[in-house]
Scaffold this active site. Structure first.
Site, PDB file in Angstrom:
ATOM      1  N   ASP A 188      30.759 -37.471 -18.306  1.00 38.13           N
ATOM      2  CA  ASP A 188      29.630 -37.927 -17.498  1.00 38.13           C
ATOM      3  C   ASP A 188      29.812 -37.584 -16.020  1.00 38.13           C
ATOM      4  O   ASP A 188      30.879 -37.797 -15.439  1.00 38.13           O
ATOM      5  CB  ASP A 188      29.486 -39.451 -17.663  1.00 38.13           C
ATOM      6  CG  ASP A 188      28.312 -40.015 -16.906  1.00 38.13           C
ATOM      7  OD1 ASP A 188      27.170 -39.647 -17.220  1.00 38.13           O
ATOM      8  OD2 ASP A 188      28.537 -40.837 -15.986  1.00 38.13           O
ATOM      9  N   ALA A 189      28.743 -37.071 -15.409  1.00 37.69           N
ATOM     10  CA  ALA A 189      28.604 -36.914 -13.957  1.00 37.69           C
ATOM     11  C   ALA A 189      29.877 -36.437 -13.264  1.00 37.69           C
ATOM     12  O   ALA A 189      30.422 -37.121 -12.399  1.00 37.69           O
ATOM     13  CB  ALA A 189      28.128 -38.236 -13.349  1.00 37.69           C
ATOM     14  N   GLU A 228      28.528 -32.989 -17.649  1.00 41.10           N
ATOM     15  CA  GLU A 228      27.276 -33.192 -16.940  1.00 41.10           C
ATOM     16  C   GLU A 228      27.573 -32.890 -15.476  1.00 41.10           C
ATOM     17  O   GLU A 228      28.364 -33.586 -14.845  1.00 41.10           O
ATOM     18  CB  GLU A 228      26.764 -34.625 -17.076  1.00 41.10           C
ATOM     19  CG  GLU A 228      25.457 -34.833 -16.324  1.00 41.10           C
ATOM     20  CD  GLU A 228      25.108 -36.296 -16.078  1.00 41.10           C
ATOM     21  OE1 GLU A 228      23.948 -36.577 -15.717  1.00 41.10           O
ATOM     22  OE2 GLU A 228      25.999 -37.161 -16.219  1.00 41.10           O
ATOM     23  N   ASP A 278      18.546 -27.737 -14.605  1.00 38.91           N
ATOM     24  CA  ASP A 278      17.602 -26.765 -14.051  1.00 38.91           C
ATOM     25  C   ASP A 278      16.539 -26.394 -15.082  1.00 38.91           C
ATOM     26  O   ASP A 278      15.343 -26.355 -14.786  1.00 38.91           O
ATOM     27  CB  ASP A 278      18.337 -25.495 -13.610  1.00 38.91           C
ATOM     28  CG  ASP A 278      18.929 -25.617 -12.205  1.00 38.91           C
ATOM     29  OD1 ASP A 278      19.034 -26.752 -11.706  1.00 38.91           O
ATOM     30  OD2 ASP A 278      19.286 -24.584 -11.622  1.00 38.91           O
ATOM     31  N   HIS A 331      15.695 -28.132 -17.798  1.00 41.05           N
ATOM     32  CA  HIS A 331      14.868 -29.306 -18.084  1.00 41.05           C
ATOM     33  C   HIS A 331      13.832 -29.546 -17.002  1.00 41.05           C
ATOM     34  O   HIS A 331      12.652 -29.762 -17.274  1.00 41.05           O
ATOM     35  CB  HIS A 331      15.714 -30.567 -18.234  1.00 41.05           C
ATOM     36  CG  HIS A 331      14.875 -31.813 -18.129  1.00 41.05           C
ATOM     37  ND1 HIS A 331      14.689 -32.476 -16.932  1.00 41.05           N
ATOM     38  CD2 HIS A 331      14.131 -32.466 -19.036  1.00 41.05           C
ATOM     39  CE1 HIS A 331      13.866 -33.492 -17.122  1.00 41.05           C
ATOM     40  NE2 HIS A 331      13.511 -33.509 -18.385  1.00 41.05           N
ATOM     41  N   GLN A 350      16.788 -38.572 -18.408  1.00 45.84           N
ATOM     42  CA  GLN A 350      15.466 -38.130 -17.968  1.00 45.84           C
ATOM     43  C   GLN A 350      14.357 -39.045 -18.494  1.00 45.84           C
ATOM     44  O   GLN A 350      13.270 -39.085 -17.921  1.00 45.84           O
ATOM     45  CB  GLN A 350      15.215 -36.685 -18.408  1.00 45.84           C
ATOM     46  CG  GLN A 350      16.285 -35.707 -17.953  1.00 45.84           C
ATOM     47  CD  GLN A 350      16.464 -35.662 -16.440  1.00 45.84           C
ATOM     48  OE1 GLN A 350      15.618 -36.119 -15.684  1.00 45.84           O
ATOM     49  NE2 GLN A 350      17.575 -35.115 -15.994  1.00 45.84           N
ATOM     50  N   GLY A 376      15.168 -42.592 -19.528  1.00 45.36           N
ATOM     51  CA  GLY A 376      15.506 -43.943 -19.089  1.00 45.36           C
ATOM     52  C   GLY A 376      15.451 -44.146 -17.595  1.00 45.36           C
ATOM     53  O   GLY A 376      15.316 -45.282 -17.130  1.00 45.36           O
TER      54      GLY A 376
END
Length: 584
Positions: free
Chosen positions: A251-252, A288, A314, A316, A384, A386
């Site tokens: 994550d991130a 991510e 990008d 999405h 995207q 939530g």
């Protein structure tokens, strides 16, 4: 971590004056081991299920930072868990590689009404029939309460008990492997949640030097960071080795602040590659990343971090703007819509060094040497959806026709496609932000913070669902009865057809960047993507139109609507429809 039969229990607490292990029959003092802040004690073998925890400097008992089983939640103590006791049935499973795969993102708590690993396993035949290769689980480590997305990480090594606990996760992975499905897990290494994250009582797991959007950053390069990094690497290896997972989604990673000569991502890559070689099973890592930096997925031989793949926001963002016209928030950087979508399909990244309005600076770098399969492409994902105030899915924003167009663009793109649970049938249930904090002060902060976040978008506070309200969670649970009703049934059949087509047609599964030739109307009304002798022709407008495909169509492989026809080097398409054809 404590296993049955162990005689030496260790914990890292470098700043402690005293540390003791708390057992049912009292405390046992621990002694310093070496000079690296580790404490240990010799104990007789304990039975599985024995409760234990640690007492640092005569404070309250805390759970083991590396404990796997927390049956009483993140504020309780661990029980002894034997990683060797589960009888695996996947001896012949050799792992799964990402190239050519289709990924399915799944949240255990809302995938079924029961919200457990066992209930999710009962739906695996649906995923097999759909054509999925990899099930990607949102975080399942222990988090506060019963309901949550899982990103408020409290106990990174423990498995969320309401989902079924560690044995149930193993059974789920076993069931997936038996049906030919790989399993990846979303792990959170960039922050700790505000509720029940007792790691900070043991040592410098966090640093005040840097901050993230969720609070203090994880200590990756300050004093004591060697053991913090080892803690994270060992965690990754535990999921892959002991729970037989095939991959991890990290994550991130843009929230990592690491000035070390060897970045944590590279360290993870080295460790996972070694595990794969040692066990003879393929493993993969997905990041991510909001960095726009191809070094994340560039091989270590070319001085990158060596992560296998990353999510492609990008693609999405450009696809979302093209189909919805929304340009608020971070979508403002993709206001060009279909121009940006064409760039993403051709080159992978949209931002390769040009000015970003949202960031107020230049952003991105050309993804030289990157393969298309290294980018996960999607119409929607948990973030995207939530992170919209009301959690609307694409099914609430797009007509049935445009949902079919979107599915075709995702599943024929040169990327590794990813679907969010329920997307394949256009689920009408939203995916909203939900939490279950027992601390009322934290609950109030989450509630007020959520409302303040969307005030700038013109939402009234009463329009933003309360994350703490159980109804917010219930609304977000999939309704499986929709699968057999229209228009859901037809959209599901379309997804199945597209995935089967992707398997059958080499041009669509090539996973290369640069082989997509894209034409489109300046007004965004139509789009044609050509890959080899296959074209994807999309009519994005409401009216019938002829879409020039740059050759003579010989055969339509799939079409979302009837009523198409060939005419003078073009395909005549109904409004909001798409056809995939071979041309010469």
């Amino acid at each position: 971590m404590l296993l049955p039969g162990m005689t030496n229990l260790r914990v890292w607490a470098p700043n402690a004056t005293t540390v003791a292990v708390r057992l049912d029959d009292g405390r046992r003092p621990m002694t310093v081991s070496g000079d690296a802040g580790w404490w240990e004690v010799e104990l007789p073998g304990l039975e599985a299920g024995t409760s234990y925890g640690f007492v640092v400097d005569d404070g309250d008992p805390r759970p083991d930072p590396r404990g796997v089983w927390l049956p009483d939640g993140v504020h309780g103590l661990n029980r002894v868990y034997d990683q060797r006791a589960y009888d695996w049935a996947d001896e012949d499973w050799r792992g799964l590689a990402l190239p050519g795969a289709v990924v399915y993102e799944l949240h255990v708590g809302t995938f079924t009404a029961e919200g457990t690993f066992a209930a999710a396993a009962e739906r695996l035949d649906h995923l097999v029939a759909l054509g999925v290769d990899v099930v990607e689980l949102l975080p399942v480590h222990a988090f506060p309460g019963i309901r949550g997305w899982g990103y408020d990480v409290a106990a990174p090594y423990a498995v969320h008990e309401p989902y079924g606990g560690p044995d149930a996760l193993k059974a789920f992975v076993d069931a997936c492997h038996a049906k030919g499905l790989g399993v990846a897990l979303d792990v959170v290494y960039n922050h700790l949640g505000p509720d029940g994250a007792y790691l900070v009582d043991f040592g410098p797991y966090l640093t005040d030097t840097y901050t993230t959007p969720w609070g203090p950053a994880v200590n990756l390069d300050g004093p004591g960071s060697d053991d913090v990094r080892a803690y994270l690497v060992d965690n990754a290896l535990m999921w892959l080795r002991d729970f037989h997972l095939d991959g991890l989604r990290i994550d991130a990673v843009h929230a990592f602040v690491d000035r070390s000569a060897t970045h944590l991502l590279e360290e993870l890559t080295v460790a996972v590659e070694a595990l794969a070689a040692r066990t003879g099973r393929a493993r993969f890592l997905v990041a991510e990343s909001d960095l726009g930096d191809p070094r994340v997925i560039t091989s270590r031989a070319r001085y990158g971090y060596g992560i296998d793949a990353q999510w492609s926001d990008d693609f999405h963002h450009a696809l979302h703007v093209t189909l919805t016209g929304e340009t608020a928030g971070y979508y403002a950087d993709f206001a060009a819509g279909i121009d940006d979508l064409a760039t993403a399909l051709r080159e992978g990244y949209v931002y390769t060094g040009q000015h970003s309005v949202v960031r107020g600076r230049r952003h991105g770098r050309a993804p030289e040497g990157v393969a298309g399969w290294q980018l996960l492409g999607y119409l929607q994902n948990h973030d995207q959806i939530g992170n919209r105030a009301r959690g609307e899915r694409s099914s609430a924003l797009l007509s049935p026709g445009l949902q079919q167009v979107a599915a075709a663009l995702v599943l024929t793109a040169p990327f590794t496609p990813m679907l969010f649970m329920g997307e394949e049938w256009g689920a009408s249930t939203p995916w909203q932000y939900f939490t279950d904090h027992g601390d009322t002060a934290i609950a109030d902060l989450v509630r007020s913070g959520r409302r303040a976040e969307f005030a700038g978008f013109g939402w009234r506070p009463e329009d933003v669902p309360d994350p703490q309200d159980p109804a917010t969670f219930t609304r977000s649970t999939l309704d499986w009865s929709e699968v057999d009703r229209e228009p859901h049934r037809s959209l599901l059949a379309w997804h199945r057809k597209l995935i089967a087509l992707r398997r059958r047609v080499p041009e669509l599964a090539s996973g290369r960047l640069g082989d997509a030739h894209v034409d489109h109307a300046d007004d965004g009304s139509w789009l044609v993507v050509r890959r080899g002798d296959v074209v994807v022709a999309a009519n994005l407008g409401p009216d019938r139109r002829q879409v020039l495909v740059g050759g003579a169509p010989t055969h339509v492989l799939a079409a979302s609507e009837r009523g198409w026809s060939f005419r003078n080097g073009s395909i005549d398409l109904p409004g909001e429809s798409v056809a995939i054809a071979t041309i010469r």
